[in-house]
Design a protein around this motif. Structure first.
Motif, short mmCIF file in Angstrom:
data_model
loop_
_atom_site.label_atom_id
_atom_site.label_comp_id
_atom_site.label_asym_id
_atom_site.label_seq_id
_atom_site.Cartn_x
_atom_site.Cartn_y
_atom_site.Cartn_z
N PHE A 68 38.25 14.79 23.47
CA PHE A 68 39.46 14.13 22.97
C PHE A 68 40.34 15.15 22.25
O PHE A 68 39.86 16.17 21.73
N ASP A 69 41.63 14.85 22.20
CA ASP A 69 42.54 15.63 21.36
C ASP A 69 42.29 15.24 19.91
O ASP A 69 42.54 14.12 19.50
N SER B 28 46.49 12.14 14.27
CA SER B 28 47.12 11.32 15.31
C SER B 28 48.13 12.16 16.06
O SER B 28 48.75 13.08 15.51
N VAL B 29 48.26 11.88 17.33
CA VAL B 29 49.27 12.47 18.22
C VAL B 29 49.81 11.35 19.07
O VAL B 29 49.22 10.27 19.12
N PRO C 70 40.19 6.80 3.60
CA PRO C 70 39.79 7.99 2.87
C PRO C 70 40.38 9.26 3.41
O PRO C 70 40.49 10.25 2.71
N SER C 71 40.77 9.29 4.66
CA SER C 71 41.26 10.53 5.28
C SER C 71 42.66 10.91 4.84
O SER C 71 43.12 12.01 5.09
N GLY C 72 43.39 10.00 4.20
CA GLY C 72 44.77 10.29 3.86
C GLY C 72 45.74 9.91 4.96
O GLY C 72 46.93 10.10 4.83
N MET C 73 45.24 9.37 6.08
CA MET C 73 46.11 8.99 7.18
C MET C 73 46.31 7.49 7.17
O MET C 73 45.34 6.73 7.18
N ILE C 74 47.54 7.04 7.10
CA ILE C 74 47.84 5.61 7.17
C ILE C 74 48.10 5.24 8.62
O ILE C 74 48.97 5.79 9.28
N ASN D 118 41.85 7.85 22.72
CA ASN D 118 43.00 8.38 23.45
C ASN D 118 44.15 7.38 23.49
O ASN D 118 44.86 7.24 24.48
N THR D 119 44.35 6.68 22.35
CA THR D 119 45.50 5.80 22.18
C THR D 119 45.78 5.65 20.69
O THR D 119 44.86 5.78 19.86
N LEU D 120 47.04 5.36 20.36
CA LEU D 120 47.39 5.04 18.98
C LEU D 120 47.28 3.55 18.71
O LEU D 120 47.49 3.10 17.59
N GLU D 121 46.96 2.78 19.74
CA GLU D 121 46.73 1.36 19.55
C GLU D 121 45.38 1.16 18.88
O GLU D 121 44.59 2.08 18.71
#
Length: 594
Positions: A104-105, A339-340, A392-396, A362-365
């Motif tokens: 995965f990316d 995320s990409v 916890p990762s800081g990513m919303i 492999n999706t943002l969904e």
């Protein structure tokens, strides 16, 4: 839309009911006939490895449709792989399923590898974190003169985000490209977002520059350095950095975006340093465990990577070397999300408990892989001493369609009241909150059209459940307060206040003051502003014709996912230029009127 089990387990452990398919269940678990599994009170944190593996498999099966984009998750305890599983498709067109070896990316999780390379060079005495960036990259513009290497590492240097800067220069969101493209844009920038050492704002640009420092110091590219020092010694056979937009990568999951309810493959970005790592979850778990233990990388590098940043005023930043520090359930947690366009990733480890959890899709969904990893951690370790909440990762991660939270059930708001909240609110930390309504539902957007559902609360506020944000309108006219229940940066509550902007109508005479050609000296990019058929347009050779939506007398919103807004700048009433803001991480550039 795939279903996703949200973090209800902490709230429902007495007992916990999960919507799961029927399976052979561990002793003591019960089912109502196939649609639910009841876990007895107190079992979270005391499951055997086999029981835990069964539960995680059920979670993935519930979250991911077999014929849609896929995901994978791996879990290690004390260096032993307890679970690795995958579901869904790596390639929808060719019907290739994901498995635990699918690459995965890994998006921004890649930053931990970039930072580890820098940490190795620091421990070897070849890079000084207190040195100015110009010492290693003399070709950068004079703007970077005050920036130190540690500022790049901890996101305290004010470096513009590379993806946003590329968008301003004309690149489309998700366009393929190389690190050379990124460096070309970054090197010429003539401004910083803030004075280095005075703030902490996440920047992909800083990590692209760190990758170039690795090359400058060693004569070896980051991909080669990582392969030699990390990937091969750890047996990470699938791990590699993407180096060219058109390269073929065996066993890779193709990234998918959703356009008009159809999945569309997205290009592979090769702008490594900030991202670009391709890897399976099994190999990523090996990397996370090396970060936990120091295996292969060494104890000195492991400890260096946990050195937190500090601002000039002494404030500690909970971001170290490509890793964020937080506490979940009273336990120390190190993590990073990514995320990409067409993918998301998550890496986390609990050093004292020996737990590693990694996940990717492999999706943002949905499913949100960061939240799923947090759920798995609670099942593995128990709920802990403190309430869980936030990422916890800081990513919303905010999906556009969300389940109604329990506190909003039965709460209704008059459509007229919802309509009265509509508008554009300028928040005090710089972003724009767009508010609208549809079918008795309040909608919001961040620097973008309002499409995200928020839900009414009994106290008159509204909740964005996936981020734990509350929105309260009033008491003053045109005011809104965004209450962050738990900041991903500090772990503490936070209030952000905003004011609604009043629209000012534009006519042909006023538009004539805005029309013309504009150029950014630092980007070498040109845009034209045109008035046609009663509407104002921003025109670019690659972005095409973009309708400018009025927000106030001189500020306009932009459609799509590349550019966010444009604000004209006047001197003595005459328009001299405009400031253009990109959607990605709010990068900006000034364009002078020619």
């Amino acid at each position: 839309m795939t279903r996703f089990l949200r973090r209800t387990l902490v709230l429902c452990l007495i007992p916990c009911s999960l919507s799961l398919p029927a399976h052979a269940l561990p002793q003591g678990w019960t089912t109502d006939g196939g649609s639910k599994v009841d876990i007895p009170e107190g079992e979270a944190g005391s499951l055997s490895p086999d029981e835990l593996a069964t539960l995680v498999e059920l979670l993935i099966e519930e979250a991911v449709e077999p014929d849609g984009p896929g995901m994978a998750l791996a879990l290690m305890l004390d260096g032993e792989l307890i679970f690795a599983g995958a579901r869904g498709m790596a390639d929808l067109e060719r019907s290739v399923a994901c498995d635990v070896d699918t690459a995965f990316d890994m998006a921004s999780v890649s930053k931990s590898v970039t930072a580890a390379a820098i940490a190795v060079l620091v421990e070897d005495g070849r890079v000084d974190p207190d040195a100015r960036v110009h010492e290693y990259l003399p070709g950068l513009s004079e703007t970077y003169r005050p920036v130190q290497v540690k500022d790049l590492i901890h996101h305290t240097g004010g470096v513009e985000d590379v993806e946003g800067s590329l968008a301003l220069a004309g690149w489309g969101r998700g366009d393929p490209g190389t690190i050379e493209d990124a460096l070309r844009v970054l090197s010429g920038l003539q401004h910083l977002r803030f004075e280095p050492g005075t703030a902490h704002i996440y920047s992909n640009g800083g990590y692209v520059l760190l990758a170039e420092i690795v090359r400058a110091v060693t004569g070896t590219s980051l991909p080669e350095f990582a392969r030699e020092h990390f990937f091969e010694p750890l047996g990470m056979k699938s791990a590699r950095f993407a180096t060219g937009g058109g390269e073929l990568v065996p066993g890779r999951a193709l990234p998918y975006g959703l356009e008009e309810d159809a999945h569309v493959s997205q290009p592979l970005s090769a702008r490594y340093g900030a991202g670009g790592l391709l890897c399976s979850v099994v190999d990523l778990a090996k990397w996370a465990d090396a970060l936990r233990t120091g295996h292969v990388i060494g104890a000195d590098v492991r400890d260096r990577m946990r050195a937190l940043g500090t601002l000039d005023d002494g404030t500690t930043v909970d971001y170290a070397f490509g890793l964020s520090r937080s506490r979940e359930g009273g336990r120390e947690l190190w993590s990073h999300g990514g995320s990409v366009p067409g993918g998301q990733s998550h890496l986390s480890f609990y050093p004292d408990e020996g737990l590693v959890i990694v996940a990717a899709s492999n999706t943002l969904e949905e499913p949100n892989v960061g939240r799923m990893a947090a759920d798995v951690a609670v099942y593995t370790l128990g709920p802990g001493e403190e309430p869980q909440g936030g990422l916890p990762s800081g990513m919303i991660f905010i999906p556009e369609n969300q389940e109604t939270p329990p506190e909003s059930v039965g709460v209704d708001v008059d459509p007229g009241t919802l309509a009265s909240y509509a508008g554009t609110y300028e928040m005090e930390d710089g972003f724009l909150l767009m508010v609208g309504s549809r079918d008795r539902q309040l909608l919001i957007g961040f620097d973008d059209e309002p499409t995200i559902e928020v839900f009414p609360l009994p106290d008159g506020g509204f909740l964005l459940p996936s981020a734990n944000y509350e929105y309260h309108f009033g008491p003053e006219e045109d005011a809104v307060t965004m209450h962050v229940r738990r900041s991903v940066r500090t772990g503490e509550p936070l209030d952000v206040v905003g004011r609604r902007r009043r629209l000012v109508p534009l006519d042909e005479g006023a538009a004539a003051q805005l029309e013309g050609t504009y150029r950014s000296a630092e980007l070498g990019a040109f845009y034209t502003v045109e008035w046609e058929d009663g509407e104002l347009w921003l025109v670019h050779a690659r972005h095409g014709r973009l309708l400018l939506g009025p927000m106030n007398a001189d500020t306009y919103s932009l459609p799509g996912r590349a550019l966010a807004r444009l604000a004209f700048v006047r001197e003595e009433g005459v328009v001299r230029g405009f400031e253009l803001v990109a959607f990605s991480w709010a990068a900006t550039s000034y364009f002078s009127r020619l």
